[in-house]
Design an enzyme around this catalytic site. Structure first.
Site, mmCIF file in Angstrom:
data_model
loop_
_atom_site.group_PDB
_atom_site.id
_atom_site.type_symbol
_atom_site.label_atom_id
_atom_site.label_comp_id
_atom_site.label_asym_id
_atom_site.label_seq_id
_atom_site.Cartn_x
_atom_site.Cartn_y
_atom_site.Cartn_z
ATOM 1 N N TYR A 157 13.051 -13.269 -31.744
ATOM 2 C CA TYR A 157 11.813 -12.503 -31.592
ATOM 3 C C TYR A 157 12.010 -11.240 -30.757
ATOM 4 C CZ TYR A 157 8.293 -15.436 -33.847
ATOM 5 O OH TYR A 157 7.521 -16.092 -34.764
ATOM 6 N N LYS A 229 21.958 -25.537 -30.722
ATOM 7 C CA LYS A 229 23.241 -25.336 -31.391
ATOM 8 C C LYS A 229 24.287 -24.990 -30.326
ATOM 9 C CE LYS A 229 25.692 -25.194 -35.225
ATOM 10 N NZ LYS A 229 25.985 -26.428 -35.968
ATOM 11 N N ASP A 295 21.616 -29.107 -36.731
ATOM 12 C CA ASP A 295 21.897 -29.552 -38.095
ATOM 13 C C ASP A 295 21.751 -31.064 -38.216
ATOM 14 O OD1 ASP A 295 24.027 -28.929 -36.320
ATOM 15 O OD2 ASP A 295 25.499 -29.456 -37.829
ATOM 16 N N ASP A 319 11.567 -22.297 -35.752
ATOM 17 C CA ASP A 319 11.012 -21.702 -36.966
ATOM 18 C C ASP A 319 11.414 -22.530 -38.183
ATOM 19 O OD1 ASP A 319 9.744 -19.962 -38.651
ATOM 20 O OD2 ASP A 319 11.126 -18.310 -38.377
#
Length: 430
Positions: A157, A229, A295, A319
């Site tokens: 963002y 991540k 993931d 998101d």
């Protein structure tokens, strides 16, 4: 930070000492939106107003104030997001909006993002819960009750991008080659590479994670999972995870048990001792804070969504994940959303989906996302009786298999109605 009453705005909602103060007839700004926005807003406003009248018999009422943004604003005054609109949300504290058009790959950045940044709405709140009667691709959607917290002002963002082949990109690549040659060597095709910078700060992460942990404790949830991540992006996503564990262990040590603590105990005294501590924490109803690589979280969300309770994650991960989770309970058409600054009280509630211009004006749109976002708004201002009436009306309507065309296409035995008729059905069942 307190929002002080404005004598020229006697019906403004205010915020002081962490508490929101709502007058009987608050002014609440709204943006009717682009595409299907005006249709779903009209239906939403009808059901919200009816629920308030039914609950409070005229003693409370929202004074809706239209403010402009998007295509309607641009056509009228040449501005996609006028300063007057931002000022209205700042003054009246709480607002609601339908979806706004965002171009892909070119032109101005998202108006939704601009509002979140301007008002510093650092928390995106997305409850994911199944309502019986909605179409779902899984066998037991009723088991899903997840609240996703998405950091809302950093990461992509406020990311900085450099177009491939531009002077700025060339300058950055030259800088990397000179001062960080080992990193530069990792770029396979520097002459055609576009670049991006991903900002993740300690302060921004901590205030967001403090909100998520505090919410989970206040609502007596059992587990909070930090999604990241960090195995690849060790100094952004990895730091986000580490700051979360540090914050929990420092500020909430009597109320939380983290899997970081589990690993420390296991390394020192063995897994049996760590498991005993975990069992003890659960028996004492402490909030368990764990983490999962993003993931793996997607795989788990599809195969075992009941394993999640509260999720806290960075912007881009949130998101992706919020939309994927919404698909399990019916899709974005029934996914509510809120953008909140829990320090100032500012909040904008919104539909989670896009503008769907191909069906605009045809009565085909599903207003459920904006309606459920209105339920969140009513709960936020403390009008829970009206919120319950509105949510129950929607539940009963879906339970009778009365749905808009998007759901009817996936539910062969349902009764299809248009957008306006769907609102009338909800009102009849409050």
């Amino acid at each position: 930070m307190a929002s002080l009453p404005d004598p020229t705005k006697p019906n403004a909602i205010t915020f002081s000492s962490g508490k929101i103060k709502v007058p009987p007839h608050p002014v609440i700004p709204f943006i009717e939106g682009d595409g299907i926005g005006p249709e779903i807003w009209k239906s939403t406003r009808q059901v919200v107003d009816h629920s308030i009248e039914l609950a409070y018999q005229g003693k409370r009422q929202i004074q809706w104030k239209e403010v402009l943004a998007g295509e309607k604003s641009f056509q009228r005054n040449g501005s996609w997001l006028p300063e007057e609109t931002i000022a209205a949300f700042k003054t009246y504290l709480v607002g609601i909006k339908s979806p706004l058009t965002t171009p892909v790959g070119q032109g101005r950045r998202s108006l939704n993002v601009a509002l979140r940044i301007e008002l510093d709405l650092y928390t995106n709140l997305r409850p994911i819960r199944y309502l019986a009667g909605a179409p779902s691709p899984i066998k037991e959607p009723a088991d899903i009750d997840i609240v996703l917290f998405r950091e809302n002002t950093e990461d992509v963002y406020t990311g900085i991008e450099f177009e491939n082949g531009s002077k700025d990109a060339t300058d950055v690549l030259t800088f990397l080659a000179q001062y960080f040659p080992d990193s530069y060597k990792k770029i396979s095709f520097p002459q055609s590479t576009a670049l991006g910078i991903k900002p993740v700060s300690r302060e921004g992460s901590e205030r967001f994670l403090r909100t998520a942990i505090g919410w989970a404790l206040h609502n007596q949830r059992s587990m909070l999972t930090i999604i990241h991540k960090g195995n690849i992006m060790k100094f952004t996503e990895g730091a986000f995870l580490n700051w979360g564990y540090e914050l929990a262990e420092k500020e909430y040590s009597r109320q939380c048990f983290t899997m970081h603590q589990w690993h420390l105990i296991a390394g020192k005294n063995g897994e049996a001792a760590a498991n005993e501590k975990l069992k003890e924490a659960r028996n004492n109803h402490l909030l368990i804070i764990n983490d999962m690589i993003v993931d793996a979280a997607f795989e788990r969300a599809i195969t075992q969504p009941q394993d999640f309770d509260v999720i806290a994650t960075t912007n881009l991960n949130g998101d992706y994940l919020s939309d994927a989770l919404a698909a399990l309970v019916g899709g974005l058409g029934i996914a509510p959303g809120a953008n909140i600054n829990f320090d100032t009280g500012h909040a904008i509630f919104e539909a989670a989906h896009g503008t769907a211009p191909s069906i605009a004006g045809k009565g085909l749109a599903n207003p459920s996302s904006l309606i459920l976002s209105s339920v969140l708004l009513l709960r936020y201002i403390g009008w829970n009786t009206a919120a319950n009436l509105l949510e129950n009306g929607l539940r009963k309507t879906l339970g009778c298999h009365i749905v808009t065309p998007d759901f009817a296409a996936r539910l062969p035995s349902s009764t299809q109605v248009d957008t306006s008729a769907f609102a009338r059905e909800i009102i009849q069942r409050m």
